[in-house]
Design a protein around this motif. Structure first.
Motif, PDB file in Angstrom:
ATOM      1  N   ILE A   1       0.864  -1.176   0.000  1.00 50.78           N
ATOM      2  CA  ILE A   1       0.000   0.000   0.000  1.00 50.78           C
ATOM      3  C   ILE A   1       0.901   1.226   0.000  1.00 50.78           C
ATOM      4  O   ILE A   1       1.818   1.332   0.824  1.00 50.78           O
ATOM      5  N   VAL A   2       0.652   2.112  -0.951  1.00 47.32           N
ATOM      6  CA  VAL A   2       1.442   3.340  -1.058  1.00 47.32           C
ATOM      7  C   VAL A   2       0.509   4.542  -1.041  1.00 47.32           C
ATOM      8  O   VAL A   2      -0.638   4.459  -1.480  1.00 47.32           O
ATOM      9  N   ALA A   3       1.021   5.651  -0.534  1.00 45.08           N
ATOM     10  CA  ALA A   3       0.227   6.864  -0.356  1.00 45.08           C
ATOM     11  C   ALA A   3       0.210   7.691  -1.640  1.00 45.08           C
ATOM     12  O   ALA A   3       0.815   8.764  -1.724  1.00 45.08           O
ATOM     13  N   THR A   4      -0.475   7.172  -2.648  1.00 39.33           N
ATOM     14  CA  THR A   4      -0.639   7.880  -3.909  1.00 39.33           C
ATOM     15  C   THR A   4      -1.789   7.256  -4.675  1.00 39.33           C
ATOM     16  O   THR A   4      -2.393   6.286  -4.214  1.00 39.33           O
ATOM     17  N   THR A   5      -2.098   7.789  -5.820  1.00 38.62           N
ATOM     18  CA  THR A   5      -3.167   7.241  -6.660  1.00 38.62           C
ATOM     19  C   THR A   5      -2.623   6.079  -7.502  1.00 38.62           C
ATOM     20  O   THR A   5      -1.410   5.977  -7.714  1.00 38.62           O
ATOM     21  N   PRO A   6      -3.516   5.229  -8.016  1.00 33.35           N
ATOM     22  CA  PRO A   6      -3.056   4.177  -8.923  1.00 33.35           C
ATOM     23  C   PRO A   6      -2.322   4.717 -10.156  1.00 33.35           C
ATOM     24  O   PRO A   6      -1.315   4.141 -10.578  1.00 33.35           O
ATOM     25  N   VAL A   7      -2.781   5.829 -10.708  1.00 30.94           N
ATOM     26  CA  VAL A   7      -2.098   6.401 -11.883  1.00 30.94           C
ATOM     27  C   VAL A   7      -0.692   6.860 -11.502  1.00 30.94           C
ATOM     28  O   VAL A   7       0.274   6.608 -12.235  1.00 30.94           O
ATOM     29  N   ASP A   8      -0.538   7.511 -10.353  1.00 29.52           N
ATOM     30  CA  ASP A   8       0.798   7.962  -9.946  1.00 29.52           C
ATOM     31  C   ASP A   8       1.713   6.786  -9.601  1.00 29.52           C
ATOM     32  O   ASP A   8       2.908   6.830  -9.888  1.00 29.52           O
ATOM     33  N   ALA A   9       1.171   5.731  -8.996  1.00 26.56           N
ATOM     34  CA  ALA A   9       1.985   4.540  -8.717  1.00 26.56           C
ATOM     35  C   ALA A   9       2.448   3.901 -10.022  1.00 26.56           C
ATOM     36  O   ALA A   9       3.614   3.508 -10.158  1.00 26.56           O
ATOM     37  N   TYR A  10       1.555   3.818 -10.986  1.00 24.57           N
ATOM     38  CA  TYR A  10       1.894   3.314 -12.321  1.00 24.57           C
ATOM     39  C   TYR A  10       3.014   4.169 -12.925  1.00 24.57           C
ATOM     40  O   TYR A  10       3.996   3.642 -13.455  1.00 24.57           O
ATOM     41  N   ASN A  11       2.873   5.491 -12.840  1.00 23.07           N
ATOM     42  CA  ASN A  11       3.890   6.394 -13.393  1.00 23.07           C
ATOM     43  C   ASN A  11       5.251   6.202 -12.728  1.00 23.07           C
ATOM     44  O   ASN A  11       6.284   6.348 -13.384  1.00 23.07           O
ATOM     45  N   CYS A  12       5.267   5.888 -11.444  1.00 21.17           N
ATOM     46  CA  CYS A  12       6.541   5.646 -10.766  1.00 21.17           C
ATOM     47  C   CYS A  12       7.291   4.482 -11.414  1.00 21.17           C
ATOM     48  O   CYS A  12       8.525   4.483 -11.466  1.00 21.17           O
ATOM     49  N   MET A  13       6.575   3.510 -11.908  1.00 23.39           N
ATOM     50  CA  MET A  13       7.204   2.360 -12.560  1.00 23.39           C
ATOM     51  C   MET A  13       7.528   2.633 -14.022  1.00 23.39           C
ATOM     52  O   MET A  13       8.525   2.135 -14.541  1.00 23.39           O
ATOM     53  N   MET A  14       6.705   3.435 -14.696  1.00 24.41           N
ATOM     54  CA  MET A  14       6.816   3.567 -16.148  1.00 24.41           C
ATOM     55  C   MET A  14       7.430   4.867 -16.643  1.00 24.41           C
ATOM     56  O   MET A  14       7.764   4.971 -17.817  1.00 24.41           O
ATOM     57  N   ASP A  15       7.613   5.850 -15.791  1.00 23.95           N
ATOM     58  CA  ASP A  15       8.258   7.104 -16.191  1.00 23.95           C
ATOM     59  C   ASP A  15       9.742   7.006 -15.850  1.00 23.95           C
ATOM     60  O   ASP A  15      10.110   6.869 -14.687  1.00 23.95           O
ATOM     61  N   GLU A  16      10.575   7.066 -16.855  1.00 23.79           N
ATOM     62  CA  GLU A  16      12.019   6.874 -16.683  1.00 23.79           C
ATOM     63  C   GLU A  16      12.627   7.815 -15.636  1.00 23.79           C
ATOM     64  O   GLU A  16      13.435   7.406 -14.811  1.00 23.79           O
ATOM     65  N   ARG A  17      12.225   9.069 -15.673  1.00 24.87           N
ATOM     66  CA  ARG A  17      12.779  10.049 -14.738  1.00 24.87           C
ATOM     67  C   ARG A  17      12.372   9.722 -13.297  1.00 24.87           C
ATOM     68  O   ARG A  17      13.207   9.713 -12.388  1.00 24.87           O
ATOM     69  N   ILE A  18      11.085   9.425 -13.084  1.00 26.02           N
ATOM     70  CA  ILE A  18      10.602   9.108 -11.732  1.00 26.02           C
ATOM     71  C   ILE A  18      11.215   7.797 -11.243  1.00 26.02           C
ATOM     72  O   ILE A  18      11.677   7.698 -10.107  1.00 26.02           O
ATOM     73  N   HIS A  19      11.220   6.783 -12.112  1.00 23.48           N
ATOM     74  CA  HIS A  19      11.785   5.478 -11.755  1.00 23.48           C
ATOM     75  C   HIS A  19      13.245   5.625 -11.312  1.00 23.48           C
ATOM     76  O   HIS A  19      13.649   5.108 -10.271  1.00 23.48           O
ATOM     77  N   SER A  20      14.023   6.360 -12.101  1.00 24.43           N
ATOM     78  CA  SER A  20      15.433   6.589 -11.760  1.00 24.43           C
ATOM     79  C   SER A  20      15.570   7.363 -10.454  1.00 24.43           C
ATOM     80  O   SER A  20      16.478   7.095  -9.657  1.00 24.43           O
TER      81      SER A  20
END
Length: 132
Positions: free
Chosen positions: A11-30
């Motif tokens: 469980i993370v303190a964010t929305t499903p779209v933002d959690a998805y972006n953490c995995m799929m956005d290169e800048r955020i992931h890095s």
């Protein structure tokens, strides 16, 4: 080769779209992993994370809902052409987002190391990143 699977719920303190972006956005992931990643939010595209330690291909991408990837680690006991499957399922939760995570077809010798690695190198840094 014997393989095994793991399932983790986070469980993370964010929305499903933002959690998805953490995995799929290169800048955020890095940023949240503090390590170079090359990833694009495109089905069929290759990716790397942790400076090439992890590599694979995006198979199914449903923004804010689901990620399915072919996945392998640069490990001595990981056969050179073997790929496992990782699945992230994102659902709304009263505390933000629940991630149901499945990692299938892991070489049996590595399952405990990989299980611990997801917690240490992904879930803990992701929680810290989102709570800062």
């Amino acid at each position: 080769m014997k393989t095994a699977s793991i399932h983790q719920q986070i469980i993370v303190a964010t929305t499903p779209v933002d959690a998805y972006n953490c995995m799929m956005d290169e800048r955020i992931h890095s940023s949240f992993t503090a390590s170079p990643a090359r990833i694009r939010d495109v089905e069929g595209s290759p990716f790397t994370a942790y400076d090439g330690y992890i590599e694979g291909e995006n198979i199914v991408l449903e923004r804010g809902k689901k990620i399915v990837q072919k996945w392998r680690a640069d490990e001595t006991d990981w056969p050179p052409h073997h790929y496992s499957e990782v699945v992230f399922v994102f659902t709304p939760h009263e505390q933000g987002c629940m991630i149901d995570f499945y990692h299938n077809d892991i070489p049996e010798k590595l399952v405990e190391s990989i299980r611990n690695g997801w917690e240490e190198y992904y879930w803990e840094p992701l929680r810290f990143y989102l709570n800062r």
